[in-house]
Design a protein around this motif. Structure first.
Motif, PDB file in Angstrom:
ATOM      1  N   LEU A  50     -20.310  55.675 -15.717  1.00 22.99           N
ATOM      2  CA  LEU A  50     -19.767  55.846 -17.067  1.00 22.99           C
ATOM      3  C   LEU A  50     -20.081  54.615 -17.910  1.00 22.99           C
ATOM      4  CD1 LEU A  50     -16.254  57.325 -16.184  1.00 22.99           C
ATOM      5  CD2 LEU A  50     -18.322  58.571 -16.853  1.00 22.99           C
ATOM      6  N   ASP A  51     -20.400  54.826 -19.167  1.00 26.19           N
ATOM      7  CA  ASP A  51     -20.719  53.722 -20.070  1.00 26.19           C
ATOM      8  C   ASP A  51     -19.425  53.181 -20.672  1.00 26.19           C
ATOM      9  OD1 ASP A  51     -21.529  52.001 -22.085  1.00 26.19           O
ATOM     10  OD2 ASP A  51     -23.274  53.216 -22.602  1.00 26.19           O
ATOM     11  N   TRP A  52     -19.047  51.978 -20.236  1.00 25.74           N
ATOM     12  CA  TRP A  52     -17.823  51.327 -20.709  1.00 25.74           C
ATOM     13  C   TRP A  52     -18.134  50.108 -21.574  1.00 25.74           C
ATOM     14  CZ3 TRP A  52     -13.886  51.361 -16.025  1.00 25.74           C
ATOM     15  CH2 TRP A  52     -13.456  52.689 -15.829  1.00 25.74           C
ATOM     16  N   THR A  53     -19.299  50.123 -22.209  1.00 26.95           N
ATOM     17  CA  THR A  53     -19.728  48.963 -23.007  1.00 26.95           C
ATOM     18  C   THR A  53     -18.726  48.646 -24.109  1.00 26.95           C
ATOM     19  OG1 THR A  53     -22.019  49.609 -22.569  1.00 26.95           O
ATOM     20  CG2 THR A  53     -21.641  48.011 -24.328  1.00 26.95           C
ATOM     21  N   LYS A  54     -18.216  49.672 -24.788  1.00 23.83           N
ATOM     22  CA  LYS A  54     -17.293  49.442 -25.900  1.00 23.83           C
ATOM     23  C   LYS A  54     -15.874  49.116 -25.419  1.00 23.83           C
ATOM     24  CE  LYS A  54     -19.814  52.395 -29.131  1.00 23.83           C
ATOM     25  NZ  LYS A  54     -19.754  53.611 -30.001  1.00 23.83           N
ATOM     26  N   ARG A  55     -15.628  49.327 -24.159  1.00 23.98           N
ATOM     27  CA  ARG A  55     -14.264  49.156 -23.642  1.00 23.98           C
ATOM     28  C   ARG A  55     -13.910  47.684 -23.416  1.00 23.98           C
ATOM     29  NH1 ARG A  55     -11.671  52.939 -18.892  1.00 23.98           N
ATOM     30  NH2 ARG A  55      -9.673  51.889 -18.733  1.00 23.98           N
ATOM     31  N   PHE A  56     -14.876  46.884 -22.961  1.00 24.10           N
ATOM     32  CA  PHE A  56     -14.581  45.496 -22.595  1.00 24.10           C
ATOM     33  C   PHE A  56     -15.460  44.535 -23.409  1.00 24.10           C
ATOM     34  CE2 PHE A  56     -13.775  47.713 -18.351  1.00 24.10           C
ATOM     35  CZ  PHE A  56     -12.418  47.879 -18.610  1.00 24.10           C
ATOM     36  N   PRO A  57     -15.081  44.272 -24.657  1.00 23.09           N
ATOM     37  CA  PRO A  57     -15.938  43.476 -25.552  1.00 23.09           C
ATOM     38  C   PRO A  57     -16.140  42.028 -25.115  1.00 23.09           C
ATOM     39  CG  PRO A  57     -13.768  43.854 -26.530  1.00 23.09           C
ATOM     40  CD  PRO A  57     -13.848  44.724 -25.317  1.00 23.09           C
ATOM     41  N   TRP A  58     -15.161  41.447 -24.407  1.00 25.45           N
ATOM     42  CA  TRP A  58     -15.294  40.044 -24.008  1.00 25.45           C
ATOM     43  C   TRP A  58     -16.442  39.877 -23.004  1.00 25.45           C
ATOM     44  CZ3 TRP A  58     -10.736  36.641 -21.755  1.00 25.45           C
ATOM     45  CH2 TRP A  58     -11.010  35.295 -22.008  1.00 25.45           C
ATOM     46  N   ILE A  59     -16.576  40.832 -22.090  1.00 23.28           N
ATOM     47  CA  ILE A  59     -17.670  40.772 -21.113  1.00 23.28           C
ATOM     48  C   ILE A  59     -19.011  40.916 -21.824  1.00 23.28           C
ATOM     49  CG2 ILE A  59     -18.682  41.864 -19.080  1.00 23.28           C
ATOM     50  CD1 ILE A  59     -15.870  42.760 -18.263  1.00 23.28           C
ATOM     51  N   VAL A  60     -19.083  41.841 -22.765  1.00 21.69           N
ATOM     52  CA  VAL A  60     -20.324  42.046 -23.527  1.00 21.69           C
ATOM     53  C   VAL A  60     -20.695  40.773 -24.293  1.00 21.69           C
ATOM     54  CG1 VAL A  60     -21.384  43.326 -25.424  1.00 21.69           C
ATOM     55  CG2 VAL A  60     -19.978  44.530 -23.741  1.00 21.69           C
ATOM     56  N   GLU A  61     -19.716  40.178 -24.946  1.00 21.87           N
ATOM     57  CA  GLU A  61     -19.953  38.951 -25.719  1.00 21.87           C
ATOM     58  C   GLU A  61     -20.472  37.827 -24.833  1.00 21.87           C
ATOM     59  OE1 GLU A  61     -17.204  35.674 -28.059  1.00 21.87           O
ATOM     60  OE2 GLU A  61     -16.568  37.772 -28.047  1.00 21.87           O
ATOM     61  N   ALA A  62     -19.880  37.688 -23.652  1.00 23.35           N
ATOM     62  CA  ALA A  62     -20.309  36.639 -22.723  1.00 23.35           C
ATOM     63  C   ALA A  62     -21.745  36.882 -22.253  1.00 23.35           C
ATOM     64  CB  ALA A  62     -19.360  36.584 -21.523  1.00 23.35           C
ATOM     65  N   ALA A  63     -22.084  38.144 -21.976  1.00 27.52           N
ATOM     66  CA  ALA A  63     -23.441  38.466 -21.536  1.00 27.52           C
ATOM     67  C   ALA A  63     -24.470  38.154 -22.632  1.00 27.52           C
ATOM     68  CB  ALA A  63     -23.526  39.939 -21.133  1.00 27.52           C
ATOM     69  N   LEU A  64     -24.122  38.423 -23.880  1.00 24.37           N
ATOM     70  CA  LEU A  64     -25.035  38.158 -24.996  1.00 24.37           C
ATOM     71  C   LEU A  64     -25.214  36.668 -25.259  1.00 24.37           C
ATOM     72  CD1 LEU A  64     -23.980  40.970 -27.489  1.00 24.37           C
ATOM     73  CD2 LEU A  64     -26.185  40.753 -26.320  1.00 24.37           C
ATOM     74  N   ARG A  94      -5.009  50.095 -20.665  1.00 24.12           N
ATOM     75  CA  ARG A  94      -5.914  50.041 -21.819  1.00 24.12           C
ATOM     76  C   ARG A  94      -5.348  49.212 -22.972  1.00 24.12           C
ATOM     77  NH1 ARG A  94      -9.903  53.711 -22.598  1.00 24.12           N
ATOM     78  NH2 ARG A  94     -10.585  52.044 -23.992  1.00 24.12           N
ATOM     79  N   LYS A  95      -4.208  48.554 -22.779  1.00 27.15           N
ATOM     80  CA  LYS A  95      -3.609  47.757 -23.850  1.00 27.15           C
ATOM     81  C   LYS A  95      -4.247  46.368 -23.954  1.00 27.15           C
ATOM     82  CE  LYS A  95       0.924  50.001 -23.405  1.00 27.15           C
ATOM     83  NZ  LYS A  95       2.357  49.798 -23.053  1.00 27.15           N
ATOM     84  N   HIS A  96      -5.009  45.987 -22.960  1.00 25.13           N
ATOM     85  CA  HIS A  96      -5.547  44.619 -22.915  1.00 25.13           C
ATOM     86  C   HIS A  96      -7.067  44.620 -22.736  1.00 25.13           C
ATOM     87  CE1 HIS A  96      -1.350  43.348 -22.363  1.00 25.13           C
ATOM     88  NE2 HIS A  96      -1.256  44.330 -21.487  1.00 25.13           N
ATOM     89  N   ASP A  97      -7.748  45.673 -23.186  1.00 25.47           N
ATOM     90  CA  ASP A  97      -9.195  45.771 -22.967  1.00 25.47           C
ATOM     91  C   ASP A  97      -9.944  44.543 -23.484  1.00 25.47           C
ATOM     92  OD1 ASP A  97      -8.871  48.205 -21.767  1.00 25.47           O
ATOM     93  OD2 ASP A  97      -9.776  49.388 -23.375  1.00 25.47           O
ATOM     94  N   HIS A  98      -9.473  43.957 -24.572  1.00 22.25           N
ATOM     95  CA  HIS A  98     -10.163  42.807 -25.167  1.00 22.25           C
ATOM     96  C   HIS A  98      -9.990  41.535 -24.342  1.00 22.25           C
ATOM     97  CE1 HIS A  98      -6.021  42.577 -26.563  1.00 22.25           C
ATOM     98  NE2 HIS A  98      -6.209  41.307 -26.841  1.00 22.25           N
ATOM     99  N   GLU A  99      -9.093  41.563 -23.334  1.00 22.51           N
ATOM    100  CA  GLU A  99      -8.855  40.393 -22.479  1.00 22.51           C
ATOM    101  C   GLU A  99      -9.500  40.520 -21.104  1.00 22.51           C
ATOM    102  OE1 GLU A  99      -4.720  38.933 -22.486  1.00 22.51           O
ATOM    103  OE2 GLU A  99      -4.313  40.589 -23.874  1.00 22.51           O
ATOM    104  N   VAL A 100     -10.110  41.660 -20.828  1.00 18.15           N
ATOM    105  CA  VAL A 100     -10.688  41.908 -19.506  1.00 18.15           C
ATOM    106  C   VAL A 100     -11.940  41.057 -19.306  1.00 18.15           C
ATOM    107  CG1 VAL A 100     -11.771  43.646 -18.032  1.00 18.15           C
ATOM    108  CG2 VAL A 100      -9.718  44.225 -19.355  1.00 18.15           C
ATOM    109  N   GLN A 101     -12.015  40.416 -18.127  1.00 14.91           N
ATOM    110  CA  GLN A 101     -13.142  39.555 -17.780  1.00 14.91           C
ATOM    111  C   GLN A 101     -13.859  40.113 -16.560  1.00 14.91           C
ATOM    112  OE1 GLN A 101     -12.243  35.189 -18.163  1.00 14.91           O
ATOM    113  NE2 GLN A 101     -10.139  35.919 -18.088  1.00 14.91           N
ATOM    114  N   LEU A 102     -14.981  39.511 -16.222  1.00 15.26           N
ATOM    115  CA  LEU A 102     -15.758  39.951 -15.067  1.00 15.26           C
ATOM    116  C   LEU A 102     -15.814  38.862 -14.007  1.00 15.26           C
ATOM    117  CD1 LEU A 102     -17.756  42.405 -14.202  1.00 15.26           C
ATOM    118  CD2 LEU A 102     -19.509  40.649 -14.535  1.00 15.26           C
ATOM    119  N   TYR A 103     -15.412  39.225 -12.780  1.00 12.20           N
ATOM    120  CA  TYR A 103     -15.693  38.399 -11.617  1.00 12.20           C
ATOM    121  C   TYR A 103     -17.075  38.814 -11.123  1.00 12.20           C
ATOM    122  CZ  TYR A 103     -11.063  36.357 -10.575  1.00 12.20           C
ATOM    123  OH  TYR A 103      -9.906  35.622 -10.591  1.00 12.20           O
TER     124      TYR A 103
END
Length: 200
Positions: A50-64, A94-103
Motif C-alpha cells: 500500500l502507498d502510505w507516502t502521504k501518511r507519514f510526511p516526516w519520513i518523506v521529508e527526511a528521505a528528501l 492516525r492522530k500522530h501521523d506527522h510524528e511517525v519516524q522510521l527505524y
C-alpha cells in the motif's frame, strides 16, 4: 501496487540464537515500511504494497533531505511515546501521523547498486554511511552482535518491548520467509495478544 522489492520476513522462533554469526535488533511495535527515493520522488510502501507516502510526511521529508538521491531502505514506522518506547495504539489511531519516524534496519539499494546480494554486515555499513548525516525522521535501528542475544531479549522483556529479531550477519537479503531472520516475541507484550485475538 506491485512491490519493487520483495521483503525478507522473519521466522518466528522460541529461542534467541546465541552464536557469533548473529546480529540482534530490538523489535519495535510499528508498521513495516519500505522507503524508496528516486531523485526528487519518495514513496513509502507498506508490507502489503500500500502507498502510505502521504501518511507519514516526516519520513518523506527526511528521505528528501538525504544527499543520496537513489536508495531503498527497509525499516519500521514507529510512533515513540514520552518514554522513548514505540506506542502502537498512538500509531494506529492516525492522530500522530506527522510524528511517525522510521527505524531503518537495512538498505536494499543505493546509488543504482542492488545491495541485496551483500552480507548483512556490509549492508549495515552502507546504511550507516547513507544515514551518517541524517535529519530527524529516519534513524538507524540499534543492534548488538554475537552471544549477547539471549541477554538482550531478557532486557527487552524487562522494558516491555515487543521482542527481538536475530539475523545472520553473513547472509544476503532473501525475499520471503527466511530462517536467517529469527523473531522471538515477548509473550507479555500487547502485540502478542493482538495476534492471538486476530486468530481467535
Amino acid at each position: 501496487m506491485r512491490m519493487p522489492f520483495e521483503l525478507c520476513l522473519a521466522t518466528a522462533g522460541k529461542r534467541v540464537p546465541d552464536g557469533l554469526d548473529w546480529i540482534h535488533e530490538v523489535k519495535h511495535d510499528g508498521y513495516r515500511m519500505l522507503v524508496i527515493r528516486e531523485d526528487k520522488r519518495v514513496r513509502l510502501l507498506s508490507r502489503n504494497g500500500l502507498d502510505w507516502t502521504k501518511r507519514f510526511p516526516w519520513i518523506v521529508e527526511a528521505a528528501l533531505k538525504n544527499r543520496q538521491k537513489h536508495f531503498a531502505i527497509d525499516g519500521e514506522a514507529v510512533m515513540l511515546g514520552v518514554d522513548g518506547v514505540s506506542d502502537f495504539n498512538a500509531l494506529h489511531s492516525r492522530k500522530h501521523d506527522h510524528e511517525v519516524q522510521l527505524y531503518a534496519f537495512d538498505v536494499l539499494a543505493m546509488d543504482g547498486d542492488d545491495l541485496r546480494p551483500l552480507p548483512l554486515h556490509l549492508r549495515k555499513t552502507n546504511l550507516q554511511r547513507l544515514l551518517a548525516r541524517r535529519p530527524d525522521g529516519i534513524f538507524i535501528a540499534s543492534f548488538e552482535a554475537g552471544e549477547i542475544g539471549p541477554e538482550l531479549f531478557r532486557k527487552a522483556c524487562e522494558f516491555g518491548l515487543e521482542g527481538i529479531v536475530s539475523k545472520r550477519r553473513d547472509r544476503p537479503y532473501q525475499a520471503g520467509r527466511s530462517r536467517h531472520w529469527m523473531k522471538v516475541k515477548n509473550r507479555a507484550h500487547p502485540a502478542t495478544t493482538r495476534v492471538m485475538e486476530a486468530f481467535a
